[in-house]
Enzyme design. Structure first.
Site, PDB file in Angstrom:
ATOM      1  N   GLY D 201     -17.577  13.201  24.786  1.00  0.00           N
ATOM      2  CA  GLY D 201     -17.275  14.053  26.295  1.00  0.00           C
ATOM      3  C   GLY D 201     -16.096  13.405  26.951  1.00  0.00           C
ATOM      4  O   GLY D 201     -15.351  12.755  26.258  1.00  0.00           O
ATOM      5  N   LEU D 227     -19.772  19.816  20.421  1.00  0.00           N
ATOM      6  CA  LEU D 227     -18.621  18.873  21.021  1.00  0.00           C
ATOM      7  C   LEU D 227     -18.724  17.501  20.575  1.00  0.00           C
ATOM      8  O   LEU D 227     -19.586  16.868  20.701  1.00  0.00           O
ATOM      9  CB  LEU D 227     -18.608  18.897  22.553  1.00  0.00           C
ATOM     10  CG  LEU D 227     -17.784  18.308  23.356  1.00  0.00           C
ATOM     11  CD1 LEU D 227     -16.172  18.896  22.803  1.00  0.00           C
ATOM     12  CD2 LEU D 227     -17.756  17.987  24.635  1.00  0.00           C
ATOM     13  N   ASP D 228     -17.656  16.887  19.825  1.00  0.00           N
ATOM     14  CA  ASP D 228     -17.523  15.473  19.560  1.00  0.00           C
ATOM     15  C   ASP D 228     -18.780  15.252  18.239  1.00  0.00           C
ATOM     16  O   ASP D 228     -18.974  13.914  18.205  1.00  0.00           O
ATOM     17  CB  ASP D 228     -17.670  14.646  20.548  1.00  0.00           C
ATOM     18  CG  ASP D 228     -16.477  14.995  21.393  1.00  0.00           C
ATOM     19  OD1 ASP D 228     -15.377  15.198  20.847  1.00  0.00           O
ATOM     20  OD2 ASP D 228     -16.665  14.600  22.701  1.00  0.00           O
ATOM     21  N   GLU D 229     -19.489  16.339  17.660  1.00  0.00           N
ATOM     22  CA  GLU D 229     -20.360  16.056  16.843  1.00  0.00           C
ATOM     23  C   GLU D 229     -20.147  16.337  15.331  1.00  0.00           C
ATOM     24  O   GLU D 229     -20.827  16.343  14.614  1.00  0.00           O
ATOM     25  CB  GLU D 229     -21.855  16.631  17.271  1.00  0.00           C
ATOM     26  CG  GLU D 229     -22.362  16.429  18.563  1.00  0.00           C
ATOM     27  CD  GLU D 229     -22.986  15.334  18.573  1.00  0.00           C
ATOM     28  OE1 GLU D 229     -23.012  14.488  17.619  1.00  0.00           O
ATOM     29  OE2 GLU D 229     -23.832  14.935  19.558  1.00  0.00           O
TER      30      GLU D 229
END
Lengths: 283, 283, 283, 283
Positions: D201, D227-229
């Site tokens: 994040g 997100l960011d995964e």
């Protein structure tokens, strides 16, 4: 040896170094190493670690410490004098896996970790023979969630008997209660087998594998009541690839863990670590 | 900004830190950062770098410097006051390959390298457009062994015109004569494309390839008359494998070179590097 | 386990992988891991390592090897079949310093180094107790320049008795004669305590200190008759600073040495290293 | 050049390498590089990347691809042929900070990143001059949460015009909608400025500072709707200390980001990355 370390934390202002170094000079002390850090030169805290040699230090300790009160009051200092000749008494807690314990014992035998190992405490018998071969008292205390209170009572009794100042959790796989932790503030060092704050909690290698990370790590930190959230002392990483299964990560991780724990412990023993809030300053 | 750095080298003895810090305090200075090093607490040299802020420093410089002479004489000090507001004037020498130059210009534009680039001098025209786009004077001076003297005369004239204090050899592939070097003691930083003292001299990547090394490196160092033998400021390495041909080593090496040179230059610009014999102390 | 590794070196040409993989498939083998390297796709050598599992491998070995001759002749191959169930017999040579020996024993106990340690040979008695505690035959053979021939005769007799296939010089501080080396081509792994080719020969840490390097290293390599010039298997480095005296370099270096030697030995034991001239291919 | 890469994923079983390599041999192809991975030799997936040269490849492509269907059906393969002569068309998205963009452009100019940059799209005008100096079409599209749909419509129109196959988010600070992402599965590479999964994040450097970590990192990954995964391609770290403020972390981080993104993009352009679930295999 007549060597001591003076660790200071106080509000930043001009004149601190001058006052302290002049104080030491007046005792004929020679500053061997000095490191300082200003959190914020305007209005923040100031930290300093001075290592000095001083003739006849052992007989003048109390005199020096008493005289220092004037300066410490003037600058509103938190401070400690630490003497190299006061070898720290430590206890090592370990469970089944012995690699971190072995590294500590090895570096201790090499003279790289200067400490007096009062005892090894374990909830497994794996380390018993090793401890005995080195004439270190070994206490086998089976542990699990349900008997945590009794276990910790026994442990604390042993720690007191041995005058323990530092507890090293060398892959000790039991959670300590807030009661236990509160007795040893900034005196318990743990090795967590991940690169914190990634993979807080259990099974970090399994989770690293599932996430597909390309580097794995380990973290040595002081233990607080927030699991894996205490002040970080040291971290390390190694590269991994898609070829590495969970067992490979564990194997690679063992090497990171042992060096990261050993460095953290070493810096603590050399009085290089100052805890500031939830962070460390490592001089 | 009213910030200065005081760099001292003197025989070790008790009282140095006390004298210097008390001196600074008497000017109302606040020590922001301080690093020291005792080559040998008994009988060796002592080195210290103190960064301090001081109200109205610009108007009190000469007063401070003059007053300091008493202390410096007493302790037999080599010392220098360096002022952050005196931005250092630099010249960058470059040949055909521009990666090191580009890194320096980039970090300079980012504010990471604080310097005043007086000129770029090259024996190739490759960098001309880049220099001009940034309004940096560019001098194309073709060079080879046979005209070394004339070339260096031209270069020195330009360097004097621009009041250059630091020369950065950013992959400048010509050897400098002892005469040139003698004009700029500890003021010429070179990047050598190997992990010194391995592969001194020409064609280091080719030789690294032939030797079958598993890591390649780069070294930034001050230039002396002994080729690639000057005081080392910084070194870096990267892993390579049997898959990497000479061209791969060069490509990987370019990334090492640019960061190792940039770090060396940065530390010099921040007055962090003290030359002690053929070694550096990097505070 | 029914797992083997096939290592091949031959002139590069189309059809090699097809021929070998078809051959293996016809025996019902499954390729677990395969790595290849073309020194130069046009006219150079081709190298491949295939690890495969094959039902009833132990009873079909000689059949497989015999059948393979047709392919090997066709493609003009140098090749070897290596069987995972043939645990390699090793001897460890050591002098006074035990850190490399300890690392090897540790990883061996952990199951990370799969070998059968036939004996430990030393010119010091330091390792005796350690060897005995693990039931490894220990031979104390005092050594010096003047009795090199007799010493090596004794050593070779012992090596033969134990059918040793790999000799690991774990900081064995005696030079081996060409005669000894010639009996074990690419079967002696040494750890040199520098980042080769820097600091070839004696006292590398002292010389690193004098040169003022910012990184120190270690190198594991096969032993040839050219001192410290044999094919490099693995290298590692760590950062040092002006604060580090020779003793610090040695202490930091010990950690590099033990991991660099252990990795080199491990790759050899896994048949991952192919010697090509004076270089290694590490698959 | 007549060079192609064949990427295969299929259930593991004996005979795959034999079938594929024999197929290629029958076209006169020479395998230049081959890497494979068995997720689990008993019952898992098998992955292979073969790079091969083949005479007259450009005229025989469709023939080869058609013939391969038989094998692919037999082994139940997912596969792709990728041709080195088909230079990939890319778009770079960037916001205010240009360091990642600059690194990509630099390596592209050096010939280290072989791609055809169709356009640069930004919600800031910072990169405009740079883009124009290199004759790369630049589109300034102001963006914020409220106009996300319209912005992405414009972007997608531009991407289609330029036939973009790979989108590189070089510190583009806007979140992409699931709709956008769904049009480019495994075709969007992002650089996240932390060592994922730590500090997912916003504001990772601020949070790293607050947590007091001793290493900071960056991660390049494919973008998914979490997100960011998304699947991680590459990660890097650098050491930091208590001296480093948030701005220092950002400065150090910039260097990690640019190299980690450049490596991730490079491996994608070389068809070295296979996405397997939420992980990558990087050959």
């Amino acid at each position: 040896k007549d060597v001591a370390r003076l660790l200071i934390k106080c509000p930043d202002q001009p004149g601190i170094v001058s006052a302290v170094s002049t104080f030491l000079m007046n005792y004929g002390a020679n500053i061997i190493e000095s490191s300082q850090y200003s959190a914020n030169p305007e209005g923040g805290n100031f930290f300093i670690r001075m290592e000095f040699s001083c003739p006849d230090l052992h007989t003048r300790r109390s005199d020096i410490e008493q005289s220092f009160q004037e300066i410490s009051t003037k600058f509103n200092m938190d401070y400690e004098f630490k003497y190299v000749s006061d070898i720290k008494k430590t206890a090592i807690f370990v469970s089944k896996e012995l690699h971190c314990l072995m590294e500590l014992l090895w570096e201790w035998q090499n003279g790289d970790l200067i400490m007096d190992i009062g005892c090894i405490i374990s909830n497994s018998e794996n380390a018993e023979q090793l401890a005995k071969s080195l004439n270190i008292p070994f206490y086998y205390i089976p542990a699990n969630k349900d008997i945590r209170m009794q276990v910790e009572e026994k442990q604390m009794r042993i720690l007191k008997e041995h005058d323990i100042e530092l507890i090293i959790l060398a892959r000790y796989m039991q959670i300590l209660t807030p009661n236990f932790v509160s007795h040893y503030p900034n005196q318990i060092i743990n090795i967590h087998h991940s690169f914190l704050p990634a993979f807080i909690g259990a099974r970090p290698y399994e989770r690293a594998y599932e996430r597909g990370v390309k580097l794995i790590g380990a973290t040595s930190h002081y233990v607080t009541n927030d699991l894996d959230e205490g002040p970080i002392i040291e971290q390390g990483v190694e590269r991994v690839s898609h070829h590495d299964k969970v067992d490979d990560l564990k194997r690679i991780g063992r090497n990171i863990e042992r060096s990261v724990l050993a460095r953290g412990v070493k810096w603590h023993l050399q009085d290089r670590v100052i805890v500031d809030g939830n962070k460390t300053i490592v001089f």
